[in-house]
Design a protein around this motif. Sequence first.
Motif, PDB file in Angstrom:
ATOM      1  N   SER A   1       2.670   3.955   3.851  1.00 41.15           N
ATOM      2  CA  SER A   1       2.592   5.434   3.620  1.00 41.15           C
ATOM      3  C   SER A   1       1.596   6.357   4.123  1.00 41.15           C
ATOM      4  N   LYS A   2       0.210   5.484   4.222  1.00 41.28           N
ATOM      5  CA  LYS A   2      -0.878   6.135   5.278  1.00 41.28           C
ATOM      6  C   LYS A   2      -0.586   6.216   6.624  1.00 41.28           C
ATOM      7  N   LYS A   3       0.151   5.371   7.142  1.00 41.12           N
ATOM      8  CA  LYS A   3       0.563   5.083   8.472  1.00 41.12           C
ATOM      9  C   LYS A   3       1.792   6.006   8.871  1.00 41.12           C
ATOM     10  N   LYS A   4       1.993   6.805   7.754  1.00 40.96           N
ATOM     11  CA  LYS A   4       3.300   7.633   8.153  1.00 40.96           C
ATOM     12  C   LYS A   4       4.505   7.041   8.459  1.00 40.96           C
TER      13      LYS A   4
ATOM     14  N   THR B   1      10.088   7.619   7.623  1.00 43.99           N
ATOM     15  CA  THR B   1       9.854   8.957   7.996  1.00 43.99           C
ATOM     16  C   THR B   1      10.857   9.665   9.029  1.00 43.99           C
ATOM     17  N   ASN B   2      10.967   8.526  10.088  1.00 41.26           N
ATOM     18  CA  ASN B   2      11.834   9.046  11.209  1.00 41.26           C
ATOM     19  C   ASN B   2      13.260   9.130  11.258  1.00 41.26           C
TER      20      ASN B   2
ATOM     21  N   ILE C   1       6.471   5.650   6.019  1.00 46.09           N
ATOM     22  CA  ILE C   1       7.340   6.088   4.898  1.00 46.09           C
ATOM     23  C   ILE C   1       7.081   7.285   4.224  1.00 46.09           C
ATOM     24  N   ILE C   2       7.928   7.969   3.769  1.00 42.55           N
ATOM     25  CA  ILE C   2       7.313   9.199   3.012  1.00 42.55           C
ATOM     26  C   ILE C   2       8.139   8.974   1.684  1.00 42.55           C
ATOM     27  N   ARG C   3       7.755   9.967   0.632  1.00 44.36           N
ATOM     28  CA  ARG C   3       8.407  10.278  -0.708  1.00 44.36           C
ATOM     29  C   ARG C   3       9.419  11.315  -0.314  1.00 44.36           C
ATOM     30  N   THR C   4      10.466  10.885  -0.893  1.00 40.68           N
ATOM     31  CA  THR C   4      11.804  11.905  -0.922  1.00 40.68           C
ATOM     32  C   THR C   4      11.414  13.212  -1.768  1.00 40.68           C
TER      33      THR C   4
ATOM     34  N   TRP D   1      11.098   6.379  -1.985  1.00 43.13           N
ATOM     35  CA  TRP D   1      10.636   6.250  -0.257  1.00 43.13           C
ATOM     36  C   TRP D   1      11.754   6.371   0.653  1.00 43.13           C
ATOM     37  N   ARG D   2      11.540   6.647   1.676  1.00 43.20           N
ATOM     38  CA  ARG D   2      12.447   6.690   2.990  1.00 43.20           C
ATOM     39  C   ARG D   2      11.649   6.430   4.249  1.00 43.20           C
TER      40      ARG D   2
END
Length: 110
Positions: free
Chosen positions: A78-81, A108-109, A83-86, A105-106
């Motif tokens: 998450s910190k490295k971007k 990011t890209n 994955i992000i929360r949906t 989560w999913r």
Amino acid sequence: MESNLDLGRALRDEGAQLALDNAGDSWHDMAMALALKYFSASGKQGALFEDARAFAMSCGISQPPSPNAWGAVALAMSKKKMIIRTGAMLPSKTAKSHARVQPVWRLTNI
């Protein structure tokens, strides 16, 4: 003066780093690679991180010394971007979590 929230985050990060240090770099790298593979297959709808953990375990990754290492992997991703929360929340599937609601989560890209 440091707020309670800042202190809580600092303690969380310290604990996560300790869990990862105890698990070792090779375990961390493998856990992250398998989680990325799982989330890549889960698409835009995403998944619970516990699903990625179960997938990694089915692929033969060893149990880390502390189960907190899995949370540390999620935090690092998450910190490295990566994955992000949906925005969706679902109850945990594991009995030990007592149906606590977890973020979905999913990648990011996507």
